[in-house]
Design a protein around this motif. Structure first.
Motif, PDB file in Angstrom:
ATOM      1  N   GLU A  12       0.798  -1.225   0.000  1.00 15.94           N
ATOM      2  CA  GLU A  12       0.000   0.000   0.000  1.00 15.94           C
ATOM      3  C   GLU A  12       0.835   1.283   0.000  1.00 15.94           C
ATOM      4  O   GLU A  12       1.844   1.382   0.690  1.00 15.94           O
ATOM      5  CB  GLU A  12      -0.937  -0.018   1.225  1.00 15.94           C
ATOM      6  CG  GLU A  12      -1.981  -1.119   1.105  1.00 15.94           C
ATOM      7  CD  GLU A  12      -2.449  -1.649   2.455  1.00 15.94           C
ATOM      8  OE1 GLU A  12      -1.876  -1.262   3.488  1.00 15.94           O
ATOM      9  OE2 GLU A  12      -3.390  -2.459   2.451  1.00 15.94           O
ATOM     10  N   ALA A  13       0.330   2.269  -0.778  1.00 13.89           N
ATOM     11  CA  ALA A  13       1.090   3.492  -1.032  1.00 13.89           C
ATOM     12  C   ALA A  13       1.376   4.313   0.219  1.00 13.89           C
ATOM     13  O   ALA A  13       2.362   5.046   0.255  1.00 13.89           O
ATOM     14  CB  ALA A  13       0.347   4.347  -2.053  1.00 13.89           C
ATOM     15  N   ASP A  14       0.549   4.179   1.268  1.00 16.96           N
ATOM     16  CA  ASP A  14       0.831   5.004   2.450  1.00 16.96           C
ATOM     17  C   ASP A  14       2.013   4.480   3.259  1.00 16.96           C
ATOM     18  O   ASP A  14       2.381   5.073   4.276  1.00 16.96           O
ATOM     19  CB  ASP A  14      -0.422   5.225   3.318  1.00 16.96           C
ATOM     20  CG  ASP A  14      -1.078   3.932   3.772  1.00 16.96           C
ATOM     21  OD1 ASP A  14      -0.602   2.852   3.361  1.00 16.96           O
ATOM     22  OD2 ASP A  14      -2.059   4.012   4.529  1.00 16.96           O
ATOM     23  N   LEU A  15       2.643   3.401   2.790  1.00 14.97           N
ATOM     24  CA  LEU A  15       3.875   2.938   3.413  1.00 14.97           C
ATOM     25  C   LEU A  15       5.115   3.444   2.673  1.00 14.97           C
ATOM     26  O   LEU A  15       6.245   3.096   3.023  1.00 14.97           O
ATOM     27  CB  LEU A  15       3.905   1.405   3.503  1.00 14.97           C
ATOM     28  CG  LEU A  15       2.944   0.806   4.532  1.00 14.97           C
ATOM     29  CD1 LEU A  15       3.005  -0.709   4.491  1.00 14.97           C
ATOM     30  CD2 LEU A  15       3.262   1.302   5.937  1.00 14.97           C
ATOM     31  N   LEU A  16       4.913   4.260   1.651  1.00 13.49           N
ATOM     32  CA  LEU A  16       6.057   4.875   0.970  1.00 13.49           C
ATOM     33  C   LEU A  16       6.696   5.898   1.901  1.00 13.49           C
ATOM     34  O   LEU A  16       6.007   6.489   2.744  1.00 13.49           O
ATOM     35  CB  LEU A  16       5.581   5.636  -0.273  1.00 13.49           C
ATOM     36  CG  LEU A  16       5.163   4.829  -1.491  1.00 13.49           C
ATOM     37  CD1 LEU A  16       4.443   5.748  -2.480  1.00 13.49           C
ATOM     38  CD2 LEU A  16       6.383   4.202  -2.153  1.00 13.49           C
ATOM     39  N   THR A  17       7.986   6.161   1.725  1.00 10.03           N
ATOM     40  CA  THR A  17       8.565   7.304   2.425  1.00 10.03           C
ATOM     41  C   THR A  17       8.035   8.563   1.739  1.00 10.03           C
ATOM     42  O   THR A  17       7.638   8.523   0.556  1.00 10.03           O
ATOM     43  CB  THR A  17      10.109   7.316   2.356  1.00 10.03           C
ATOM     44  OG1 THR A  17      10.497   7.489   0.993  1.00 10.03           O
ATOM     45  CG2 THR A  17      10.706   6.027   2.911  1.00 10.03           C
ATOM     46  N   VAL A  18       8.033   9.669   2.463  1.00 10.05           N
ATOM     47  CA  VAL A  18       7.564  10.935   1.875  1.00 10.05           C
ATOM     48  C   VAL A  18       8.446  11.281   0.676  1.00 10.05           C
ATOM     49  O   VAL A  18       7.986  11.728  -0.370  1.00 10.05           O
ATOM     50  CB  VAL A  18       7.596  12.061   2.940  1.00 10.05           C
ATOM     51  CG1 VAL A  18       7.267  13.405   2.313  1.00 10.05           C
ATOM     52  CG2 VAL A  18       6.649  11.730   4.076  1.00 10.05           C
ATOM     53  N   ARG A  19       9.735  11.011   0.808  1.00  6.34           N
ATOM     54  CA  ARG A  19      10.677  11.314  -0.276  1.00  6.34           C
ATOM     55  C   ARG A  19      10.344  10.510  -1.528  1.00  6.34           C
ATOM     56  O   ARG A  19      10.385  11.014  -2.645  1.00  6.34           O
ATOM     57  CB  ARG A  19      12.096  11.016   0.203  1.00  6.34           C
ATOM     58  CG  ARG A  19      13.155  11.618  -0.699  1.00  6.34           C
ATOM     59  CD  ARG A  19      14.542  11.354  -0.190  1.00  6.34           C
ATOM     60  NE  ARG A  19      14.816  12.023   1.083  1.00  6.34           N
ATOM     61  CZ  ARG A  19      16.012  12.054   1.660  1.00  6.34           C
ATOM     62  NH1 ARG A  19      17.047  11.457   1.083  1.00  6.34           N
ATOM     63  NH2 ARG A  19      16.188  12.658   2.809  1.00  6.34           N
ATOM     64  N   ALA A  20      10.012   9.232  -1.324  1.00  2.00           N
ATOM     65  CA  ALA A  20       9.663   8.374  -2.457  1.00  2.00           C
ATOM     66  C   ALA A  20       8.378   8.875  -3.118  1.00  2.00           C
ATOM     67  O   ALA A  20       8.297   8.974  -4.353  1.00  2.00           O
ATOM     68  CB  ALA A  20       9.493   6.932  -1.995  1.00  2.00           C
TER      69      ALA A  20
END
Ligand code: SAH
Length: 243
Positions: A12-20
């Motif tokens: 799921e996308a909400d586990l991306l880092t903010v930078r990513a």
């Protein structure tokens, strides 16, 4: 302009880092592979060019062509994001791509992602280390270089947690070698399929039964005493309390 090698996390996308997430949204070209979740791909601009390099069979030749593609796109001067499942440097061939870009003189940046090797067990409420139960974790590929080489025999250590990626196909042989190496047949095993996707599933078994346990790719196999733990409900409660 640089090529950004970006870790897409386990699902799921909400586990991306903010930078990513920022790099993905700003990309003019995105090169992605099989394990990147649909929710992450939805963050790509509709104006960006997309290259799906995960569908080509024959891994080694396709890695060559992916390297060439990245070099060519990197030279075009556009904002290029190479999206990789999990973390780019954990069995992601990110190192190979970084080397190829270096030799071609193309600048690059690497953005880390949550690796399924650590977040997969957590998704099932399994701490990979736990005081008094496991004093470390070994992350290893289940691709046997040579079925006869007994490489897993030497990894048998009841004080450590073993996390096996890409281990579904050879799970019976892996279990056989670990028992040969001294782990007891009733050593707990947990398998987490498609962690942090809408179809996540956890299967609990033992080392002895691993070979006959039905599991499907992509999956993380956790072997060791911690695999009997299931702290999921507590995790949920704590998370709720914190908000
Ligand atoms: N770079 C990735 C690993 C790529 S190797 C990372 O850091 O997570 C591919 C293997 O990773 C799969 O065969 C599987 O063992 C594991 N894997 C990747 N994503 C997964 C997920 N969401 N759930 C379970 N296993 C996953």
């Amino acid at each position: 302009m640089t090529v950004q090698l970006v870790g897409a996390g386990p699902g799921e996308a909400d586990l991306l880092t903010v930078r990513a997430a920022r790099a993905i949204a700003a990309a003019e070209v995105v090169v992605f592979d099989r394990l990147v979740d649909r929710s992450v791909l939805e963050l790509i601009s509709p104006l960006a060019d997309r290259y799906d390099v995960g569908k080509t069979p024959g891994q080694s030749s396709s890695q060559e062509s992916t390297n060439e593609l990245l070099i060519e796109l990197g030279r075009s001067g556009r904002r290029v994001v190479r999206l990789k499942g999990g973390d780019p440097f954990v069995f992601g061939r990110g190192g190979e791509e970084a080397l190829a870009l270096t030799s071609a003189g193309v600048a690059f940046e690497i953005i880390p992602g949550l690796s399924s090797s650590l977040s997969g067990p957590l998704a099932a409420g399994i701490p990979v280390t736990h005081r008094g139960i496991s004093r470390g974790v070994t992350i290893v590929t289940g691709h046997l270089i040579d079925g006869e080489c007994n490489s897993f025999v030497h990894l048998a250590n009841p004080e450590l947690t073993l996390v096996v990626l890409m281990g579904v196909a050879h799970r019976a042989e892996i279990a056989r070698q670990l028992i040969l190496g001294g782990l007891t047949p009733d050593t707990p095993v947990a398998v987490i399929e498609r962690a942090y996707t809408s179809s996540q599933r956890t299967v609990r078994t033992s080392l002895q039964r691993l070979g006959v346990t039905e599991i499907a790719n992509p999956a993380i196999i956790v072997i060791g005493a911690v695999a009997a733990m299931s702290l999921n409900d507590i995790t949920t409660e704590l998370a709720t309390a914190a908000w």
